[in-house]
Design a protein around this motif. Structure first.
Motif, PDB file in Angstrom:
ATOM      1  N   ARG A  87       0.839  -1.184   0.000  1.00  0.00           N
ATOM      2  CA  ARG A  87       0.000   0.000   0.000  1.00  0.00           C
ATOM      3  C   ARG A  87       0.873   1.232   0.000  1.00  0.00           C
ATOM      4  O   ARG A  87       1.674   1.448   0.878  1.00  0.00           O
ATOM      5  CB  ARG A  87      -0.897  -0.007   1.246  1.00  0.00           C
ATOM      6  CG  ARG A  87      -1.847   1.198   1.298  1.00  0.00           C
ATOM      7  CD  ARG A  87      -2.793   1.067   2.481  1.00  0.00           C
ATOM      8  NE  ARG A  87      -3.650  -0.081   2.319  1.00  0.00           N
ATOM      9  CZ  ARG A  87      -4.778  -0.068   1.642  1.00  0.00           C
ATOM     10  NH1 ARG A  87      -5.177   1.016   1.032  1.00  0.00           N
ATOM     11  NH2 ARG A  87      -5.510  -1.154   1.555  1.00  0.00           N
TER      12      ARG A  87
ATOM     13  N   GLY B 212      -0.806   4.275  -1.043  1.00  0.00           N
ATOM     14  CA  GLY B 212      -1.757   5.299  -0.690  1.00  0.00           C
ATOM     15  C   GLY B 212      -1.707   6.477  -1.637  1.00  0.00           C
ATOM     16  O   GLY B 212      -1.004   6.500  -2.623  1.00  0.00           O
ATOM     17  N   VAL B 213      -2.467   7.499  -1.318  1.00  0.00           N
ATOM     18  CA  VAL B 213      -2.506   8.713  -2.106  1.00  0.00           C
ATOM     19  C   VAL B 213      -1.855   9.808  -1.304  1.00  0.00           C
ATOM     20  O   VAL B 213      -2.241  10.084  -0.190  1.00  0.00           O
ATOM     21  CB  VAL B 213      -3.956   9.109  -2.443  1.00  0.00           C
ATOM     22  CG1 VAL B 213      -3.976  10.402  -3.252  1.00  0.00           C
ATOM     23  CG2 VAL B 213      -4.650   8.003  -3.188  1.00  0.00           C
TER      24      VAL B 213
ATOM     25  N   GLN C  97      -0.580  10.291  -7.188  1.00  0.00           N
ATOM     26  CA  GLN C  97      -1.479   9.249  -6.694  1.00  0.00           C
ATOM     27  C   GLN C  97      -0.921   7.906  -7.143  1.00  0.00           C
ATOM     28  O   GLN C  97      -1.127   7.468  -8.275  1.00  0.00           O
ATOM     29  CB  GLN C  97      -2.903   9.427  -7.222  1.00  0.00           C
ATOM     30  CG  GLN C  97      -3.857   8.342  -6.678  1.00  0.00           C
ATOM     31  CD  GLN C  97      -5.254   8.465  -7.246  1.00  0.00           C
ATOM     32  OE1 GLN C  97      -5.528   9.365  -8.035  1.00  0.00           O
ATOM     33  NE2 GLN C  97      -6.127   7.560  -6.850  1.00  0.00           N
TER      34      GLN C  97
ATOM     35  N   HIS D 146      -1.068   4.157  -7.122  1.00  0.00           N
ATOM     36  CA  HIS D 146      -2.160   3.220  -6.846  1.00  0.00           C
ATOM     37  C   HIS D 146      -1.680   1.995  -6.092  1.00  0.00           C
ATOM     38  O   HIS D 146      -0.578   1.486  -6.321  1.00  0.00           O
ATOM     39  CB  HIS D 146      -2.821   2.791  -8.161  1.00  0.00           C
ATOM     40  CG  HIS D 146      -3.510   3.904  -8.861  1.00  0.00           C
ATOM     41  ND1 HIS D 146      -4.742   4.382  -8.499  1.00  0.00           N
ATOM     42  CD2 HIS D 146      -3.110   4.666  -9.920  1.00  0.00           C
ATOM     43  CE1 HIS D 146      -5.090   5.378  -9.295  1.00  0.00           C
ATOM     44  NE2 HIS D 146      -4.108   5.572 -10.161  1.00  0.00           N
ATOM     45  N   GLU D 147      -2.548   1.512  -5.242  1.00  0.00           N
ATOM     46  CA  GLU D 147      -2.308   0.212  -4.607  1.00  0.00           C
ATOM     47  C   GLU D 147      -2.734  -0.856  -5.602  1.00  0.00           C
ATOM     48  O   GLU D 147      -3.871  -0.874  -6.064  1.00  0.00           O
ATOM     49  CB  GLU D 147      -3.113   0.068  -3.324  1.00  0.00           C
ATOM     50  CG  GLU D 147      -2.911  -1.275  -2.649  1.00  0.00           C
ATOM     51  CD  GLU D 147      -3.892  -1.496  -1.512  1.00  0.00           C
ATOM     52  OE1 GLU D 147      -3.848  -2.605  -0.942  1.00  0.00           O
ATOM     53  OE2 GLU D 147      -4.681  -0.608  -1.209  1.00  0.00           O
TER      54      GLU D 147
ATOM     55  N   LEU E 134      -6.006  -2.757  -9.845  1.00  0.00           N
ATOM     56  CA  LEU E 134      -5.896  -1.547  -9.050  1.00  0.00           C
ATOM     57  C   LEU E 134      -6.961  -1.561  -7.960  1.00  0.00           C
ATOM     58  O   LEU E 134      -8.163  -1.611  -8.251  1.00  0.00           O
ATOM     59  CB  LEU E 134      -6.057  -0.298  -9.920  1.00  0.00           C
ATOM     60  CG  LEU E 134      -4.802   0.202 -10.650  1.00  0.00           C
ATOM     61  CD1 LEU E 134      -4.272  -0.829 -11.632  1.00  0.00           C
ATOM     62  CD2 LEU E 134      -5.092   1.517 -11.357  1.00  0.00           C
ATOM     63  N   VAL E 135      -6.524  -1.551  -6.717  1.00  0.00           N
ATOM     64  CA  VAL E 135      -7.455  -1.518  -5.592  1.00  0.00           C
ATOM     65  C   VAL E 135      -8.204  -0.189  -5.576  1.00  0.00           C
ATOM     66  O   VAL E 135      -9.368  -0.121  -5.203  1.00  0.00           O
ATOM     67  CB  VAL E 135      -6.699  -1.741  -4.273  1.00  0.00           C
ATOM     68  CG1 VAL E 135      -7.639  -1.629  -3.077  1.00  0.00           C
ATOM     69  CG2 VAL E 135      -6.020  -3.119  -4.279  1.00  0.00           C
ATOM     70  N   ASP E 136      -7.535   0.869  -5.994  1.00  0.00           N
ATOM     71  CA  ASP E 136      -8.105   2.218  -5.984  1.00  0.00           C
ATOM     72  C   ASP E 136      -8.028   2.808  -7.395  1.00  0.00           C
ATOM     73  O   ASP E 136      -7.124   3.583  -7.691  1.00  0.00           O
ATOM     74  CB  ASP E 136      -7.364   3.107  -4.996  1.00  0.00           C
ATOM     75  CG  ASP E 136      -5.851   3.083  -5.214  1.00  0.00           C
ATOM     76  OD1 ASP E 136      -5.351   2.129  -5.847  1.00  0.00           O
ATOM     77  OD2 ASP E 136      -5.158   4.027  -4.772  1.00  0.00           O
TER      78      ASP E 136
ATOM     79  N   PRO F 134      -9.933   8.221 -10.534  1.00  0.00           N
ATOM     80  CA  PRO F 134     -11.269   8.821 -10.666  1.00  0.00           C
ATOM     81  C   PRO F 134     -11.499   9.477 -12.021  1.00  0.00           C
ATOM     82  O   PRO F 134     -12.635   9.823 -12.348  1.00  0.00           O
ATOM     83  CB  PRO F 134     -11.268   9.861  -9.547  1.00  0.00           C
ATOM     84  CG  PRO F 134      -9.838  10.253  -9.396  1.00  0.00           C
ATOM     85  CD  PRO F 134      -9.043   9.011  -9.677  1.00  0.00           C
TER      86      PRO F 134
ATOM     87  N   THR G 229      -3.387   8.697 -16.186  1.00  0.00           N
ATOM     88  CA  THR G 229      -2.622   7.630 -15.542  1.00  0.00           C
ATOM     89  C   THR G 229      -1.426   7.251 -16.402  1.00  0.00           C
ATOM     90  O   THR G 229      -1.524   7.210 -17.636  1.00  0.00           O
ATOM     91  CB  THR G 229      -3.510   6.391 -15.318  1.00  0.00           C
ATOM     92  OG1 THR G 229      -4.605   6.755 -14.468  1.00  0.00           O
ATOM     93  CG2 THR G 229      -2.723   5.258 -14.657  1.00  0.00           C
TER      94      THR G 229
ATOM     95  N   ALA H  11     -10.388  -1.159 -13.867  1.00  0.00           N
ATOM     96  CA  ALA H  11      -9.539  -1.363 -12.696  1.00  0.00           C
ATOM     97  C   ALA H  11      -8.393  -2.326 -12.957  1.00  0.00           C
ATOM     98  O   ALA H  11      -7.727  -2.769 -12.017  1.00  0.00           O
ATOM     99  CB  ALA H  11     -10.373  -1.883 -11.520  1.00  0.00           C
TER     100      ALA H  11
END
Length: 397
Positions: free
Chosen positions: A8, A10-11, A78, A80-81, A332-334, A337, A342, A365
């Motif tokens: 992880r 995170g952002v 950002q 990604h996890e 991608l868990v997250d 948006p 990306t 995802a």
């Protein structure tokens, strides 16, 4: 090896209204403006976030990678996890018979070389695989040389990409496979014993069977001199060493049928068996071919098994086998948006969006590497994977 994969990240920070654009191989970066102040991604060493008003200095070589995870408040930060999509189970079944003590170099035996090649592959592929191992025979003695083999390392997720030091899984795999070769080659009995647990494993499983000789150790076998291992290897002073009264006895017969049948049962359960014959196995090419055909992994022409004449090439052979089943997809868990914001990096080198040799969205995802990028990952030559949002996607030109 280093990466953000399976860990992880995170952002960190906010996405700018106008994202910065990375220039491939150069220092030029378009600016994000916030109240008249330039805020650009930075090339950092992870020593703490720089204040937004600090002037960006990419250094003489520029920056081809994403900003560091601690550069809060900047565009494109950002990270990604992600998790590996459908990491396969790579299960080694290693011949640890007495002949594997034969020297392969001035300082290493055949078994040493096979084991080290397996360890290297586990280290290099990291989270792209789950790994397990068995050896055969297991706990053999001079009085009981034909004990069936057994598992020495249960199937375990590979190490996360990262560490400058050897990860826990690789280290434990190395230790678990450190055995003293002794005894015969009870291949059929070993595979039969392993089958119940192998078929219960979730996901895709492949077996890599590495051996330096023909299978034997079946006390119920009968054979003529042409199928007696001692006779085949010209080590028999008798007409047939595998008669009940012979020097080798029935256990010295080439256990062809039962071994092929054991592999067929694994293949029928969806488990492919890759057969690797190292130096010493030259007498048994026809048997190893039959085993490869039974395992559903035959090459297009004979030898159908993976024939290794030089142990210096074994690592490449194992990598080739692993590459057949390693996935180039990342979940991608997250998910991002916003579309078109990306980018993907391998070892901090930007991979352009390209349906042939770069990457694509397989679903909203799932990121899939393709062509050259995928092959680079499968070869174990990638130390870091990052999927980062917040800057316009770089498309191949």
């Amino acid at each position: 090896m280093k990466t953000a994969v399976k860990q992880r990240a995170g952002v960190h920070g906010m996405l700018c209204g106008l994202a910065a654009v990375f220039a491939l191989g150069g220092a030029a970066l378009s600016a994000c403006e916030d109240e008249g102040q330039e805020q650009r991604p930075r090339n950092g060493g992870g020593q703490g976030a720089q204040e937004p008003e600090d002037e960006f200095d990419p250094g003489p070589g520029g920056s081809s990678g994403p900003p560091p995870v601690d550069a809060g408040g900047l565009c494109g930060n950002q990270i990604h996890e992600v998790t590996i999509a459908e990491a396969p189970n790579l299960y080694f079944v290693l011949d640890a018979s007495g002949s594997m003590l034969s020297p392969a170099s001035s300082r290493a035996t055949r078994y040493d070389r096979v084991r080290e090649s397996a360890v290297d592959l586990v280290r290099n592929l990291g989270p792209l695989i789950n790994v397990g191992a068995a050896v055969f025979p297991l706990d053999a003695t001079a009085d009981a040389p034909c004990r069936p083999g057994g598992e020495v390392f249960p199937v375990t997720p590979g190490d996360p990409f990262a560490a400058s030091q050897e990860g826990a899984t690789t280290s434990r795999f190395r230790s678990a496979t450190r055995v003293d070769p002794l005894g015969g080659t009870p291949t059929a009995a070993t595979l039969a014993a392993l089958t119940p647990s192998l078929v219960e494993l979730p996901g895709k499983t492949i077996v890599v069977l590495a051996t330096d000789g023909g299978p034997n150790c079946n006390s119920a076998a009968t054979c003529g001199a042409e199928e007696c291992i001692a006779n085949i290897e010209q080590q028999c002073p008798q007409e047939n060493c595998c008669t009940p009264s012979g020097l080798s006895g029935p256990g010295g017969c080439l256990d062809r049928d039962d071994t092929v049948a054991a592999i067929e049962r694994l293949a029928a359960s969806g488990i492919e068996v890759y057969v690797v014959g190292i130096p010493g196995s030259e007498f048994y090419g026809d048997v190893l071919d039959q085993m490869a055909l039974a395992g559903g992994t035959a090459q297009f022409v004979s030898p159908f098994y993976f024939k290794v004449d030089d142990l210096d090439t074994l690592g490449n052979v194992l990598s080739k086998i692993a590459s057949i089943v390693v996935s180039c997809e990342f979940d991608l868990v997250d998910p991002p948006p916003e579309d078109g914001q990306t980018n993907v990096y391998l070892d901090e080198e930007l991979v352009p969006y390209d349906p042939e040799d770069g990457w694509r969205w397989k679903s909203p995802a799932v990121v899939e590497l393709l062509g050259d990028a995928c092959q680079k990952l499968k070869s174990g030559r990638v130390g870091q994977v990052q999927i980062v949002s917040g800057c316009p996607t770089e498309v191949a030109r």
